[in-house]
Design a protein around this motif. Structure first.
Motif, PDB file in Angstrom:
ATOM      1  N   PRO A  17       7.111  12.874  -1.770  1.00  0.00           N
ATOM      2  CA  PRO A  17       7.553  11.482  -1.979  1.00  0.00           C
ATOM      3  C   PRO A  17       7.952  10.807  -0.676  1.00  0.00           C
ATOM      4  CG  PRO A  17       9.256  13.007  -2.683  1.00  0.00           C
ATOM      5  CD  PRO A  17       8.060  13.852  -2.320  1.00  0.00           C
ATOM      6  N   LEU A  18       7.740   9.514  -0.605  1.00  0.00           N
ATOM      7  CA  LEU A  18       8.106   8.730   0.580  1.00  0.00           C
ATOM      8  C   LEU A  18       9.414   7.976   0.370  1.00  0.00           C
ATOM      9  CD1 LEU A  18       4.583   7.333   1.506  1.00  0.00           C
ATOM     10  CD2 LEU A  18       5.751   9.330   2.450  1.00  0.00           C
ATOM     11  N   LEU A  19       9.967   8.113  -0.825  1.00  0.00           N
ATOM     12  CA  LEU A  19      11.259   7.503  -1.148  1.00  0.00           C
ATOM     13  C   LEU A  19      12.139   8.563  -1.800  1.00  0.00           C
ATOM     14  CD1 LEU A  19      10.075   4.109  -2.716  1.00  0.00           C
ATOM     15  CD2 LEU A  19      11.538   4.325  -0.702  1.00  0.00           C
ATOM     16  N   PRO A  20      13.455   8.526  -1.536  1.00  0.00           N
ATOM     17  CA  PRO A  20      14.342   9.472  -2.222  1.00  0.00           C
ATOM     18  C   PRO A  20      14.428   9.135  -3.712  1.00  0.00           C
ATOM     19  CG  PRO A  20      15.610   7.911  -0.894  1.00  0.00           C
ATOM     20  CD  PRO A  20      14.164   7.622  -0.629  1.00  0.00           C
ATOM     21  N   ALA A  21      15.086   9.991  -4.476  1.00  0.00           N
ATOM     22  CA  ALA A  21      15.128   9.803  -5.933  1.00  0.00           C
ATOM     23  C   ALA A  21      16.218   8.827  -6.364  1.00  0.00           C
ATOM     24  CB  ALA A  21      15.341  11.156  -6.610  1.00  0.00           C
ATOM     25  N   ASP A  22      17.320   8.765  -5.624  1.00  0.00           N
ATOM     26  CA  ASP A  22      18.451   7.946  -6.071  1.00  0.00           C
ATOM     27  C   ASP A  22      18.282   6.486  -5.646  1.00  0.00           C
ATOM     28  OD1 ASP A  22      18.829   9.006  -3.352  1.00  0.00           O
ATOM     29  OD2 ASP A  22      20.693   7.845  -3.416  1.00  0.00           O
ATOM     30  N   PRO A  23      18.674   5.556  -6.523  1.00  0.00           N
ATOM     31  CA  PRO A  23      18.453   4.123  -6.256  1.00  0.00           C
ATOM     32  C   PRO A  23      19.085   3.625  -4.956  1.00  0.00           C
ATOM     33  CG  PRO A  23      19.081   4.442  -8.541  1.00  0.00           C
ATOM     34  CD  PRO A  23      19.238   5.775  -7.879  1.00  0.00           C
ATOM     35  N   LEU A  24      20.287   4.094  -4.637  1.00  0.00           N
ATOM     36  CA  LEU A  24      20.910   3.611  -3.388  1.00  0.00           C
ATOM     37  C   LEU A  24      20.191   4.168  -2.169  1.00  0.00           C
ATOM     38  CD1 LEU A  24      24.730   3.590  -4.214  1.00  0.00           C
ATOM     39  CD2 LEU A  24      23.231   1.618  -3.819  1.00  0.00           C
ATOM     40  N   ARG A  28      17.000   4.906  -2.125  1.00  0.00           N
ATOM     41  CA  ARG A  28      15.741   4.146  -2.075  1.00  0.00           C
ATOM     42  C   ARG A  28      15.982   2.785  -1.420  1.00  0.00           C
ATOM     43  NH1 ARG A  28      12.025   6.320  -5.773  1.00  0.00           N
ATOM     44  NH2 ARG A  28      11.082   4.355  -6.428  1.00  0.00           N
ATOM     45  N   ALA A  29      17.102   2.160  -1.799  1.00  0.00           N
ATOM     46  CA  ALA A  29      17.411   0.848  -1.219  1.00  0.00           C
ATOM     47  C   ALA A  29      17.673   0.964   0.284  1.00  0.00           C
ATOM     48  CB  ALA A  29      18.609   0.230  -1.932  1.00  0.00           C
ATOM     49  N   ARG A  30      18.352   2.034   0.686  1.00  0.00           N
ATOM     50  CA  ARG A  30      18.607   2.212   2.123  1.00  0.00           C
ATOM     51  C   ARG A  30      17.293   2.397   2.882  1.00  0.00           C
ATOM     52  NH1 ARG A  30      19.739   6.780   5.793  1.00  0.00           N
ATOM     53  NH2 ARG A  30      20.760   5.864   7.626  1.00  0.00           N
ATOM     54  N   VAL A  31      16.432   3.253   2.368  1.00  0.00           N
ATOM     55  CA  VAL A  31      15.146   3.501   3.029  1.00  0.00           C
ATOM     56  C   VAL A  31      14.323   2.217   3.099  1.00  0.00           C
ATOM     57  CG1 VAL A  31      12.922   4.665   2.743  1.00  0.00           C
ATOM     58  CG2 VAL A  31      15.056   5.958   2.516  1.00  0.00           C
ATOM     59  N   ARG A  32      14.284   1.494   1.989  1.00  0.00           N
ATOM     60  CA  ARG A  32      13.496   0.246   1.989  1.00  0.00           C
ATOM     61  C   ARG A  32      14.104  -0.793   2.935  1.00  0.00           C
ATOM     62  NH1 ARG A  32      12.797   0.787  -4.308  1.00  0.00           N
ATOM     63  NH2 ARG A  32      10.578   1.300  -4.527  1.00  0.00           N
ATOM     64  N   ALA A  33      15.426  -0.813   3.047  1.00  0.00           N
ATOM     65  CA  ALA A  33      16.053  -1.775   3.964  1.00  0.00           C
ATOM     66  C   ALA A  33      15.715  -1.424   5.411  1.00  0.00           C
ATOM     67  CB  ALA A  33      17.566  -1.807   3.752  1.00  0.00           C
ATOM     68  N   LEU A  34      15.790  -0.138   5.757  1.00  0.00           N
ATOM     69  CA  LEU A  34      15.432   0.276   7.123  1.00  0.00           C
ATOM     70  C   LEU A  34      13.968  -0.077   7.403  1.00  0.00           C
ATOM     71  CD1 LEU A  34      17.157   3.811   7.124  1.00  0.00           C
ATOM     72  CD2 LEU A  34      17.904   1.818   8.455  1.00  0.00           C
ATOM     73  N   ALA A  35      13.113   0.181   6.436  1.00  0.00           N
ATOM     74  CA  ALA A  35      11.692  -0.151   6.604  1.00  0.00           C
ATOM     75  C   ALA A  35      11.507  -1.654   6.783  1.00  0.00           C
ATOM     76  CB  ALA A  35      10.884   0.352   5.402  1.00  0.00           C
ATOM     77  N   ILE A  51       0.837  -1.206   0.000  1.00  0.00           N
ATOM     78  CA  ILE A  51       0.000   0.000   0.000  1.00  0.00           C
ATOM     79  C   ILE A  51       0.869   1.253   0.000  1.00  0.00           C
ATOM     80  CG2 ILE A  51      -1.662   1.335   1.371  1.00  0.00           C
ATOM     81  CD1 ILE A  51      -2.840  -1.384   2.343  1.00  0.00           C
ATOM     82  N   LEU A  52       1.939   1.231   0.798  1.00  0.00           N
ATOM     83  CA  LEU A  52       2.810   2.407   0.884  1.00  0.00           C
ATOM     84  C   LEU A  52       3.478   2.694  -0.464  1.00  0.00           C
ATOM     85  CD1 LEU A  52       4.486   1.630   4.354  1.00  0.00           C
ATOM     86  CD2 LEU A  52       2.574   3.178   3.918  1.00  0.00           C
ATOM     87  N   LEU A  64       9.562   6.240   3.897  1.00  0.00           N
ATOM     88  CA  LEU A  64       8.960   4.959   4.300  1.00  0.00           C
ATOM     89  C   LEU A  64       9.619   4.395   5.557  1.00  0.00           C
ATOM     90  CD1 LEU A  64       8.400   2.853   1.045  1.00  0.00           C
ATOM     91  CD2 LEU A  64       6.806   4.315   2.298  1.00  0.00           C
ATOM     92  N   ALA A  65      10.898   4.685   5.762  1.00  0.00           N
ATOM     93  CA  ALA A  65      11.585   4.162   6.943  1.00  0.00           C
ATOM     94  C   ALA A  65      10.960   4.742   8.215  1.00  0.00           C
ATOM     95  CB  ALA A  65      13.075   4.484   6.880  1.00  0.00           C
TER      96      ALA A  65
END
Lengths: 215, 215
Positions: free
Chosen positions: A83-90, A92-99, A70-71, A165-166
């Motif tokens: 936005p709930l995610l940053p623009a750069d892929p790394l 985004r990956a960091r935020v998703r990993a923390l989440a 949903i998020l 998202l984190a």
């Protein structure tokens, strides 16, 4: 468009979605599913979500389940909102990993159905259950504290100075940790972030105590 | 570019990343982290991932952790390879929800550290642990079976006729379910999907038995 969130005031996963909707400035109706009374297993709700878990988000004709999905959906479908995610892929990956540390490695071990299984079929005491509860939060928070404090990308929020998202996942987990009085002293960064969430209107309005079905 | 996957042959989360890398045709080195010997808690690995869990994916200078974040990263950074998510937002939400049923509601309850906590500090028998293990898989597979069989979007794979993140997460979970001999008869769609995975080279090459550290 019309958004309705089927949730429960104390559900961490519903709390995440409330924060995200608030951060994006999206207005929504709430429909309470009383988890302690078992309303999530009634046919009316199972027709929305066969898993019998909250949240379920109704967006027009669509029914969305699973808070991580949903998020991401909200971030993709409402791009003109913060936005709930940053623009750069790394990033985004960091935020998703923390989440994911929260959403995959802490919260699933401590939700209501698991605690009921421990104290019901497995016959464990309240004390053992509370020990279990705090053990998994401490495991996860220990890792998160290292990941957050050891990275210059951490700012006022988990990743920089705007919520992502984190934070959406972390805030409900910190609230959750108060249940069995986990000591947050070993996690100063997490404590600092939690204090910041209190001052942010989107997080404050999503707090369980502020919900229509709060007890 | 150079990719190195720190994993373990029997880790479901590492297995997911192997499937995704194979589906995308990306070549990678493997570095084995022997979970039963506790190598994930040694300083060298904790420096890569403070959480002390596999997988960790090294992409050039970057270290990525948490399989859900790694899978999204691969899909974003290597767009000229087969996509792991459909193009439409509702399809993406469905795939991510199916993946999350596995990644958030089944697998976290059954990984090695949880089983060790049950049989160690909590003093539970092997039999109780096996019951726990199969209980959570059955809960999740029951919901997944309904979600898959009741939706015309399900095809040869979870969503249409090409593999997505949902299949990437489901395949390792089905393999995992063999550990304590869960009966798959109540889940004919999941069984059919599993059989299809056996015939797909990306899934077949990612199977635990095919890995360099397989025992």
């Amino acid at each position: 468009m019309s958004l309705t969130l089927h949730g429960y005031f104390r559900s961490s996963a519903a709390y995440r979605v409330r924060i995200a909707l608030n951060l994006k400035g999206l207005s929504y109706e709430q429909a309470s599913v009383h988890l302690r009374k078992g309303e999530q297993r009634k046919p009316a709700f199972l027709a929305l979500n066969p898993q019998g878990m909250v949240p379920a988000l109704i967006d027009g004709e669509a029914v969305l389940t699973q808070s991580p999905a949903i998020l991401e959906y909200l971030d993709e479908v409402y791009p003109d909102t913060p936005p709930l995610l940053p623009a750069d892929p790394l990033g985004r990956a960091r935020v998703r990993a923390l989440a994911a540390v929260v959403a995959c490695d802490i919260h699933p071990l401590n939700n209501l159905r698991v605690l009921k299984y421990l104290t019901g079929p497995m016959g464990q005491s309240q004390e053992t259950m509370a020990g279990w509860y705090n053990h998994w939060i401490a495991e996860g928070f220990g890792a998160l504290e290292t990941m957050l404090s050891g990275d210059a990308a951490t700012g006022r929020f988990c990743h920089g100075d705007a919520p992502t998202l984190a934070d959406v996942c972390l805030a409900p987990q910190v609230f959750n940790s108060f249940r069995h009085a986990l000591d947050l002293t070993p996690y100063p960064t997490i404590q600092r972030l939690w204090e910041g969430y209190q001052d942010h209107p989107a997080f404050a309005a999503a707090h369980p105590a502020k919900q229509p079905d709060a007890e």
